[in-house]
Design a protein around this motif. Structure first.
Motif, PDB file in Angstrom:
ATOM      1  N   ILE A 120      -3.031  -5.576 -10.438  1.00 48.48           N
ATOM      2  CA  ILE A 120      -3.566  -5.830  -8.662  1.00 48.48           C
ATOM      3  C   ILE A 120      -5.365  -5.198  -8.867  1.00 48.48           C
ATOM      4  O   ILE A 120      -6.018  -5.407  -7.903  1.00 48.48           O
ATOM      5  N   LYS A 121      -5.263  -4.318  -9.601  1.00 45.28           N
ATOM      6  CA  LYS A 121      -6.809  -3.835  -9.542  1.00 45.28           C
ATOM      7  C   LYS A 121      -7.472  -4.808  -9.737  1.00 45.28           C
ATOM      8  O   LYS A 121      -8.406  -4.944  -9.778  1.00 45.28           O
ATOM      9  N   PRO A 166     -16.313  -1.674 -13.092  1.00 42.92           N
ATOM     10  CA  PRO A 166     -15.068  -2.030 -12.296  1.00 42.92           C
ATOM     11  C   PRO A 166     -14.019  -1.897 -12.841  1.00 42.92           C
ATOM     12  O   PRO A 166     -13.156  -1.381 -12.250  1.00 42.92           O
ATOM     13  N   LEU A 167     -13.272  -2.119 -14.543  1.00 42.83           N
ATOM     14  CA  LEU A 167     -12.464  -1.993 -14.491  1.00 42.83           C
ATOM     15  C   LEU A 167     -11.904  -0.644 -14.698  1.00 42.83           C
ATOM     16  O   LEU A 167     -10.545  -0.479 -15.397  1.00 42.83           O
ATOM     17  N   ASP A 168     -12.535   0.158 -14.747  1.00 41.78           N
ATOM     18  CA  ASP A 168     -11.830   1.916 -14.392  1.00 41.78           C
ATOM     19  C   ASP A 168     -11.421   2.117 -12.839  1.00 41.78           C
ATOM     20  O   ASP A 168     -11.246   2.693 -13.598  1.00 41.78           O
ATOM     21  N   PHE A 169     -11.522   0.956 -12.263  1.00 43.87           N
ATOM     22  CA  PHE A 169     -10.869   1.120 -11.008  1.00 43.87           C
ATOM     23  C   PHE A 169      -9.763   1.714 -11.161  1.00 43.87           C
ATOM     24  O   PHE A 169      -8.790   1.846 -11.666  1.00 43.87           O
ATOM     25  N   GLY A 170      -9.802   2.740 -10.509  1.00 39.26           N
ATOM     26  CA  GLY A 170      -8.012   4.232 -10.695  1.00 39.26           C
ATOM     27  C   GLY A 170      -7.710   4.418 -11.789  1.00 39.26           C
ATOM     28  O   GLY A 170      -6.986   5.652 -12.319  1.00 39.26           O
ATOM     29  N   HIS A 171      -8.661   4.092 -13.403  1.00 39.48           N
ATOM     30  CA  HIS A 171      -8.232   4.905 -13.738  1.00 39.48           C
ATOM     31  C   HIS A 171      -9.079   6.449 -14.605  1.00 39.48           C
ATOM     32  O   HIS A 171      -8.260   7.645 -14.886  1.00 39.48           O
ATOM     33  N   GLU A 172      -9.773   7.338 -13.414  1.00 34.73           N
ATOM     34  CA  GLU A 172     -10.747   8.358 -13.530  1.00 34.73           C
ATOM     35  C   GLU A 172      -9.863   9.242 -13.588  1.00 34.73           C
ATOM     36  O   GLU A 172      -9.482  10.237 -13.880  1.00 34.73           O
ATOM     37  N   SER A 189      -1.440   3.355 -10.550  1.00 35.62           N
ATOM     38  CA  SER A 189      -1.524   2.368  -9.430  1.00 35.62           C
ATOM     39  C   SER A 189      -1.659   4.080  -8.267  1.00 35.62           C
ATOM     40  O   SER A 189      -2.836   4.031  -7.365  1.00 35.62           O
ATOM     41  N   ILE A 190      -1.748   4.812  -8.887  1.00 36.62           N
ATOM     42  CA  ILE A 190      -1.683   5.749  -7.843  1.00 36.62           C
ATOM     43  C   ILE A 190      -3.095   6.458  -8.229  1.00 36.62           C
ATOM     44  O   ILE A 190      -3.993   6.627  -6.514  1.00 36.62           O
ATOM     45  N   GLY A 191      -3.753   5.704  -9.116  1.00 30.71           N
ATOM     46  CA  GLY A 191      -5.504   6.447  -9.139  1.00 30.71           C
ATOM     47  C   GLY A 191      -6.113   5.817  -8.206  1.00 30.71           C
ATOM     48  O   GLY A 191      -7.299   6.068  -7.290  1.00 30.71           O
ATOM     49  N   MET A 192      -5.260   4.256  -8.332  1.00 31.78           N
ATOM     50  CA  MET A 192      -6.599   2.962  -6.968  1.00 31.78           C
ATOM     51  C   MET A 192      -6.319   3.537  -5.919  1.00 31.78           C
ATOM     52  O   MET A 192      -6.724   2.820  -4.910  1.00 31.78           O
ATOM     53  N   ALA A 193      -4.435   4.244  -5.637  1.00 27.33           N
ATOM     54  CA  ALA A 193      -4.338   4.676  -4.108  1.00 27.33           C
ATOM     55  C   ALA A 193      -5.960   5.206  -3.391  1.00 27.33           C
ATOM     56  O   ALA A 193      -6.392   5.559  -3.074  1.00 27.33           O
ATOM     57  N   ILE A 194      -5.865   6.811  -4.876  1.00 29.45           N
ATOM     58  CA  ILE A 194      -7.323   8.179  -4.424  1.00 29.45           C
ATOM     59  C   ILE A 194      -8.132   6.509  -4.268  1.00 29.45           C
ATOM     60  O   ILE A 194      -9.361   7.299  -2.993  1.00 29.45           O
ATOM     61  N   ASP A 195      -8.939   5.824  -4.946  1.00 28.69           N
ATOM     62  CA  ASP A 195      -9.929   5.211  -4.913  1.00 28.69           C
ATOM     63  C   ASP A 195      -9.898   4.134  -3.698  1.00 28.69           C
ATOM     64  O   ASP A 195     -10.871   4.630  -3.455  1.00 28.69           O
TER      65      ASP A 195
END
Length: 189
Positions: A35-36, A94-100, A120-126
């Motif tokens: 999904i990311k 860009p591959l760090d999307f949600g990872h921080e 998944s939660i990180g991507m929701a936040i971003d």
């Protein structure tokens, strides 16, 4: 990742039979990475995942079909991004999307959240930040959040309420990036 070494792979072995050994939770975690990469690279693939993720969860890998394509295309999109900037010196990672957020959430929960769940939660936040900044529409935000929920991935955990504990993760991520904090946000799916 933590040490910051970059070794692009010489090959990627795609053997779906290995996935037959995984439980549903681990399959969902793998879907988080699919999904990311679809969110940051390929809107059509995002829709493809939405229409076919159940085949992965049902371990419907044989004969070759949508589930195997999902695995292959996820790896292909990752490779395409890595080839663009192998040492991630020019782009905003860009591959760090949600990872921080995700890496810190894994540690904060004592790894109760696995990597895919935390990301998944990180991507929701971003995605919410992307919406608040006007980069994606309310409809796109809803589409993204509902995808996580359909797949069975979390978009919230009580651990994120502890902002003081979450913040050191961003500081660690900033150091990992060489001193400048960069958070990848979406500009559309």
């Amino acid at each position: 990742n933590e040490l910051g070494f970059f070794f692009p792979p010489r090959m990627v072995i795609d053997d779906p039979s290995i996935l037959l050994t995984l439980d549903q939770r681990q399959l969902r975690a793998g879907l988080a990475e699919a999904i990311k990469v679809s969110l940051i690279k390929d809107k059509k693939f995002f829709k493809f995942i939405r229409n076919n993720f159940r085949r992965v969860l049902n371990k419907d890998f044989f004969p070759r079909g949508p589930a195997e394509y999902m695995i292959w295309h996820t790896a292909s999109l990752h490779l395409k991004q890595i080839r663009t900037d192998p040492k991630e010196l020019k782009l905003a990672r860009p591959l760090d999307f949600g990872h921080e957020w995700g890496h810190r959430l894994e540690a904060m929960t004592g790894y109760r959240l696995n990597h895919g769940e935390a990301i998944s939660i990180g991507m929701a936040i971003d995605s919410i930040i992307s919406y608040k900044r006007g980069y994606i529409s309310a409809g796109e935000l809803e589409e993204i959040l509902s995808m996580f929920e359909m797949v069975g991935l979390p978009i919230y955990d009580a651990a994120i309420d502890d902002v003081k504990a979450l913040w050191p993760g961003l500081e660690s991520f900033r150091r990992h990036l060489g001193g400048e904090l960069t958070i990848s946000l979406l500009k559309g799916i």
